[in-house]
Design an enzyme around this catalytic site. Structure first.
Site, PDB file in Angstrom:
ATOM      1  N   CYS A 100      43.620  39.997  43.463  1.00 37.32           N
ATOM      2  CA  CYS A 100      43.861  41.082  43.044  1.00 37.32           C
ATOM      3  C   CYS A 100      45.331  41.294  42.805  1.00 37.32           C
ATOM      4  O   CYS A 100      46.256  41.216  44.005  1.00 37.32           O
ATOM      5  CB  CYS A 100      43.378  42.060  43.978  1.00 37.32           C
ATOM      6  SG  CYS A 100      43.907  43.945  43.587  1.00 37.32           S
ATOM      7  N   CYS A 104      46.956  47.548  38.864  1.00 38.61           N
ATOM      8  CA  CYS A 104      46.164  48.572  37.844  1.00 38.61           C
ATOM      9  C   CYS A 104      45.817  49.806  38.444  1.00 38.61           C
ATOM     10  O   CYS A 104      45.590  50.647  37.519  1.00 38.61           O
ATOM     11  CB  CYS A 104      44.846  47.680  37.703  1.00 38.61           C
ATOM     12  SG  CYS A 104      45.069  46.108  37.601  1.00 38.61           S
ATOM     13  N   THR A 191      44.228  48.948  48.076  1.00 36.19           N
ATOM     14  CA  THR A 191      44.588  47.611  47.364  1.00 36.19           C
ATOM     15  C   THR A 191      46.171  47.909  47.221  1.00 36.19           C
ATOM     16  O   THR A 191      46.340  48.663  46.181  1.00 36.19           O
ATOM     17  CB  THR A 191      43.732  47.290  46.431  1.00 36.19           C
ATOM     18  OG1 THR A 191      42.457  47.586  46.713  1.00 36.19           O
ATOM     19  CG2 THR A 191      44.188  46.188  45.932  1.00 36.19           C
ATOM     20  N   GLU A 257      44.372  44.799  51.794  1.00 37.60           N
ATOM     21  CA  GLU A 257      44.075  46.068  51.705  1.00 37.60           C
ATOM     22  C   GLU A 257      44.473  46.744  52.796  1.00 37.60           C
ATOM     23  O   GLU A 257      44.601  46.080  54.024  1.00 37.60           O
ATOM     24  CB  GLU A 257      42.561  46.084  51.505  1.00 37.60           C
ATOM     25  CG  GLU A 257      41.901  46.084  50.199  1.00 37.60           C
ATOM     26  CD  GLU A 257      42.059  44.797  49.588  1.00 37.60           C
ATOM     27  OE1 GLU A 257      42.168  43.789  50.487  1.00 37.60           O
ATOM     28  OE2 GLU A 257      41.807  44.651  48.140  1.00 37.60           O
ATOM     29  N   HIS A 292      39.069  52.142  36.093  1.00 30.97           N
ATOM     30  CA  HIS A 292      39.219  50.907  36.764  1.00 30.97           C
ATOM     31  C   HIS A 292      37.900  50.415  36.768  1.00 30.97           C
ATOM     32  O   HIS A 292      37.874  48.938  36.901  1.00 30.97           O
ATOM     33  CB  HIS A 292      39.392  51.673  38.031  1.00 30.97           C
ATOM     34  CG  HIS A 292      40.037  50.611  39.105  1.00 30.97           C
ATOM     35  ND1 HIS A 292      41.292  50.079  38.835  1.00 30.97           N
ATOM     36  CD2 HIS A 292      39.796  49.843  40.080  1.00 30.97           C
ATOM     37  CE1 HIS A 292      41.812  49.160  39.713  1.00 30.97           C
ATOM     38  NE2 HIS A 292      40.545  49.018  40.497  1.00 30.97           N
ATOM     39  N   TYR A 296      37.907  46.079  35.467  1.00 33.84           N
ATOM     40  CA  TYR A 296      37.228  45.031  36.235  1.00 33.84           C
ATOM     41  C   TYR A 296      36.623  44.023  35.239  1.00 33.84           C
ATOM     42  O   TYR A 296      36.217  42.870  35.441  1.00 33.84           O
ATOM     43  CB  TYR A 296      35.966  45.511  36.936  1.00 33.84           C
ATOM     44  CG  TYR A 296      36.257  45.684  38.407  1.00 33.84           C
ATOM     45  CD1 TYR A 296      37.826  46.406  38.782  1.00 33.84           C
ATOM     46  CD2 TYR A 296      35.788  45.632  39.585  1.00 33.84           C
ATOM     47  CE1 TYR A 296      38.017  46.799  39.852  1.00 33.84           C
ATOM     48  CE2 TYR A 296      36.248  46.071  40.765  1.00 33.84           C
ATOM     49  CZ  TYR A 296      37.410  46.379  41.117  1.00 33.84           C
ATOM     50  OH  TYR A 296      37.805  46.900  42.384  1.00 33.84           O
ATOM     51  N   CYS A 299      40.300  41.667  35.102  1.00 35.07           N
ATOM     52  CA  CYS A 299      40.773  40.954  36.294  1.00 35.07           C
ATOM     53  C   CYS A 299      39.773  40.130  36.874  1.00 35.07           C
ATOM     54  O   CYS A 299      39.853  38.887  36.917  1.00 35.07           O
ATOM     55  CB  CYS A 299      41.319  41.952  37.517  1.00 35.07           C
ATOM     56  SG  CYS A 299      39.929  42.797  38.556  1.00 35.07           S
ATOM     57  N   GLU A 447      34.792  43.101  46.436  1.00 42.94           N
ATOM     58  CA  GLU A 447      35.507  43.986  45.640  1.00 42.94           C
ATOM     59  C   GLU A 447      34.773  44.222  44.395  1.00 42.94           C
ATOM     60  O   GLU A 447      34.579  45.150  43.732  1.00 42.94           O
ATOM     61  CB  GLU A 447      36.874  43.643  45.175  1.00 42.94           C
ATOM     62  CG  GLU A 447      37.413  44.782  44.841  1.00 42.94           C
ATOM     63  CD  GLU A 447      38.989  44.779  44.688  1.00 42.94           C
ATOM     64  OE1 GLU A 447      39.304  43.527  44.045  1.00 42.94           O
ATOM     65  OE2 GLU A 447      39.814  45.386  44.844  1.00 42.94           O
TER      66      GLU A 447
HETATM   67 FE1  SF4 Z   1      42.948  44.488  41.820  1.00 47.44          FE
HETATM   68 FE2  SF4 Z   1      41.302  44.270  39.565  1.00 47.44          FE
HETATM   69 FE3  SF4 Z   1      41.727  46.486  40.622  1.00 47.44          FE
HETATM   70 FE4  SF4 Z   1      43.728  45.400  39.280  1.00 47.44          FE
HETATM   71  S1  SF4 Z   1      41.609  46.009  38.380  1.00 47.44           S
HETATM   72  S2  SF4 Z   1      43.754  46.421  41.199  1.00 47.44           S
HETATM   73  S3  SF4 Z   1      43.406  43.264  39.967  1.00 47.44           S
HETATM   74  S4  SF4 Z   1      40.856  44.866  41.410  1.00 47.44           S
HETATM   75 FE    FE Z   2      40.227  47.087  42.866  1.00 45.27          FE
END
Ligand code: SF4
Ligand code: FE
Length: 483
Positions: A100, A104, A191, A257, A292, A296, A299, A447
């Site tokens: 991660c 983001c 995070t 985290e 968000h 996902y 990422c 996650e």
């Molecule tokens: Fe982390 Fe993925 Fe969230 Fe970006 S989108 S902060 S990489 S979990």
């Molecule tokens: Fe996340």
């Protein structure tokens, strides 16, 4: 400065006065702590890749506020193409870090707060949007990393914020002064807070009038007086300090985290984005969560690419790559991973303009994206473990491999195909272990379940956005049903 280098970023984090605790002790310099450093390296990649001409289109954008070239992580999406580029950028970073990379959340919070503050100001004549735009200009100019803090500890899940036995279980305003507010509470599972210069705090759920003191959003430095962090444990985290980097599987990168405590933190008026306008708490939450959930589809897909690659490699190293069932399982892993990507791209392609002018993803498809993410990485991990074999969890340490007496036995008995060294075979197995069960599993597996909201949160949104009544009408019309 508009585009910082990775090195400048690391140096800037060394200069922060962060209050970080881990294993019951204060961490004097989080940027140089061996357990925390891999997570800082992941964020650093968001700076390093932005310096490379081949990634310029994905990693940078033009600020709609200043016309300057900025890091895409500080950008306000101006089109559906921007939304798609965001997902592509996240896939790229997942591929490069297998972790991660944290940045983001601030980008998603910024885009949610940008449009929500605009609409609050329209209704109430407040100045939240202006506050946000002033802040954003600075973020873009300084190329800051911003955390987005939403999740409160929540205490008794059956009770609203104001009904909790302990009023601090949701972050709230405890004092109003002419020049600002004082807030108290905590944000959980943060995070990247440790690796951020600034944080945007938002409420965690839609609220009613009785929760007025809890409907609060603002930004502040992460080292503001009264803020401190307690780092969360990850499985295998102390492998990073055992002198056997191979055992970590991914020695350079990771995620982190923390539970972040806001112990009576003063927030000046010009840093506030929401302050008691309860009906907008839900809009802010829904938009942030939507962005968000889109994230996902980028990422997790990038990390999935690494896991699929590692699995195909270990099949080669084990000498079973030509078996038809192995080939088929790897195809299945790819199919699942690309399905997630399709969802990330689809909710971006159907993005629409908000009243403030920025682009919002299609909320239904973003929630479908994240709902699939709560499932497919689990199947991808299951297939990876199937193909890797039990050695991914029973292999001896790098210290045994290097030991003058034991090393030759590890070499001899853990060898796969002749042309591949035992060391390389073990390295790939450790990477698979890391992604499926180790420190990276926080960012990949669990996650995938709970990050950006647990599965039920998406199902509620799917039920709201799914337009079931329209679908009933379709059926009635075709079956000639008259009521
Ligand atoms: Fe982390 Fe993925 Fe969230 Fe970006 S989108 S902060 S990489 S979990
Ligand atoms: Fe996340």
């Amino acid at each position: 400065m508009t585009l910082r280098t990775g090195e400048q970023y690391i140096e800037s984090m060394r200069n922060m006065n962060l209050q970080v605790y881990m294993f019951g002790k204060k961490v004097e310099c989080p940027a140089d702590d061996p357990i925390l450093r891999p997570s800082l390296n992941s964020v650093r990649m968001t700076y390093d890749l932005a310096q490379l001409p081949e990634f310029e289109d994905l990693m940078t954008a033009t600020s709609h506020l200043t016309g300057e070239k900025i890091n895409r992580f500080t950008h306000i999406h101006q089109s559906a193409k921007d939304l798609m580029n965001k997902v592509k950028m996240q896939r790229l970073l997942g591929q490069k870090t297998a972790a991660c990379f944290q940045r983001c959340v601030g980008m998603d919070a910024s885009n949610a707060v940008y449009s929500t503050t605009y609409e609050i100001d329209q209704k109430y004549g407040t100045h939240y949007h202006e506050n946000f735009v002033n802040f954003l200009k600075q973020v873009q100019k300084e190329d800051w990393t911003v955390d987005g803090a939403m999740t409160d500890p929540k205490g008794d899940r059956g009770k609203a914020p104001h009904e909790q036995d302990d009023p601090d279980l949701f972050l709230h305003v405890v004092e109003r002064r002419p020049d600002g507010i004082v807030v108290r509470g905590a944000k959980a599972h943060q995070t990247g807070f440790i690796n951020s210069h600034e944080v945007i705090v938002m409420p965690t759920i839609a609220m009613r009038e009785a929760d007025k003191e809890y409907a609060v959003s603002f930004h502040c430095r992460t080292d503001t007086e009264g803020i401190f962090m307690i780092v969360g444990r990850q499985s295998c985290d102390t492998r990073k300090v055992e002198g056997a980097p191979m055992d970590t599987g991914n020695p350079e990168f990771g995620g982190t985290e923390a539970l972040v405590i806001f112990d009576n933190v003063f927030i000046p008026n010009n840093q506030i984005f929401l302050n008691g306008e309860v009906e907008f708490a839900g809009m802010m939450v829904e938009r942030f969560a939507g962005y968000h959930r889109q994230s996902y589809g980028g990422c997790k897909v990038g990390v999935g690419d690494v896991l699929i690659g590692a699995t195909a490699l270990i099949a080669d190293y084990n000498g079973c790559a030509r078996a038809s069932h192995i080939k088929d399982k790897i195809i299945e892993m790819q199919h699942l991973n690309e399905t997630l990507y399709s969802c990330g791209i689809a909710c971006s392609a159907l993005g629409t303009k908000t009243e403030s002018g920025n682009y919002l993803i299609d909320l239904l498809l973003a929630n479908v994206c994240k709902q699939n993410v709560t499932r497919f990485p689990y199947e991808i991990v299951r297939l990876a473990e199937d193909i890797a074999g039990g050695l991914m969890v029973t292999a001896p340490s790098e210290l045994d491999l290097r030991d003058p007496k034991l090393g030759k036995y590890v070499e001899k008995y853990l060898k796969g195909v002749g042309v591949v060294s035992t060391e390389n075979r073990l390295k790939v197995l450790r990477l698979i272990e890391n992604l499926c069960l180790g420190t990276a599993a926080v960012g990949y597996r669990t996650e995938s379940m709970h990050g950006a909201g647990s599965p039920q949160a998406q199902r509620i949104m799917i039920s709201r956005q799914g337009n079931l009544e329209m679908k009933k009408e379709l059926a009635k019309e075709l079956a000639h049903v008259t009521e």
